[in-house]
Design an enzyme around this catalytic site. Sequence first.
Site, short mmCIF file in Angstrom:
data_model
loop_
_atom_site.label_atom_id
_atom_site.label_comp_id
_atom_site.label_asym_id
_atom_site.label_seq_id
_atom_site.Cartn_x
_atom_site.Cartn_y
_atom_site.Cartn_z
N GLU A 165 3.60 -24.56 -39.55
CA GLU A 165 3.64 -23.86 -40.83
C GLU A 165 4.58 -24.63 -41.75
O GLU A 165 5.77 -24.77 -41.45
CB GLU A 165 4.13 -22.42 -40.67
CG GLU A 165 3.09 -21.48 -40.08
CD GLU A 165 3.57 -20.05 -40.01
OE1 GLU A 165 4.69 -19.76 -40.49
OE2 GLU A 165 2.84 -19.21 -39.46
N ASP B 64 11.76 -13.61 -47.81
CA ASP B 64 12.55 -14.48 -46.94
C ASP B 64 14.01 -14.06 -46.88
O ASP B 64 14.59 -13.63 -47.87
CB ASP B 64 12.44 -15.93 -47.42
CG ASP B 64 11.04 -16.48 -47.28
OD1 ASP B 64 10.42 -16.20 -46.24
OD2 ASP B 64 10.56 -17.17 -48.20
#
EC number: 4.2.1.20
Length: 279
Positions: free
Chosen positions: A50, A61
């Site tokens: 990824e 995040d």
Amino acid sequence: MTTRIDTKFAELKAEGRPALVTYFMGGDPDLETALKVMKALPKAGADVIELGMPFSDPMADGPAIQAAGLRALNAGQTLAKTLYMAAEFRKEDDTTPIVMMGYYNPIYVYGVERFLTDAKASGVDGLIVVDLPSEMDAELCIPAMKAGINFIRLTTPTTDDKRLPKVLHNSSGFVYYVSMNGITGAAIADTAKVGEAVRHIKKSTDLPICVGFGVKTPEQAAAIATHADGVVVGTAIVNAIAGELDEKGKVKGDPVAAATRLVHALAESVRATRLEAAQ
């Protein structure tokens, strides 16, 4: 349409083991170092990569990945340079799947059609765009599918039976089950509950299910691996890289070695778990 992601998961199923999916931020701490990390991941045991697309407002995040994105942006990373990383990686590795992960804004600014053309040409196999719900499939999901790129959806503990079919509709490649509510890098989820959730999702899809958010150690990865088709590790790898940088985010140690040591340990643990379970 059969992509590298489909091929990889079919191979792993035949081997009787789950995938180790490794996330890192494109351009962190700089383009050259990040590309070295990327090229080293498969040899260390990563099955799927990824590749993070840095963005200035990464709402899903945690602090570690936010900091990585900021370091990358400060070093001049752009979406074009992240695509360049994929293209350079493909010159040496034509089998390891690349999934670009991030937010829609940079893609929108770049231009959806141009982005998909360039992503396909660079050897990108899939996309995870965390802020594009299924109601917006026409924006990127459907064009990506037409371009031969998998569009991977996130499901969470709060995705109920009414919502799940909408999330899975037009999904391809694999399903990313976020094992807890919150931001990346949070505490590990209850593995029994993860297993229950994975079994529930499997009733509605034949796609492989990978579990992430909160997986930091080889032991945690092994525990998740007993329940899933793949384990996603991101924050721990980002932290391993960050541990080799000075206070200004510049390389002082060996971030490539730090990342590959961790990935090797994770891979060994994940592979051993399924083999033990199969015996």
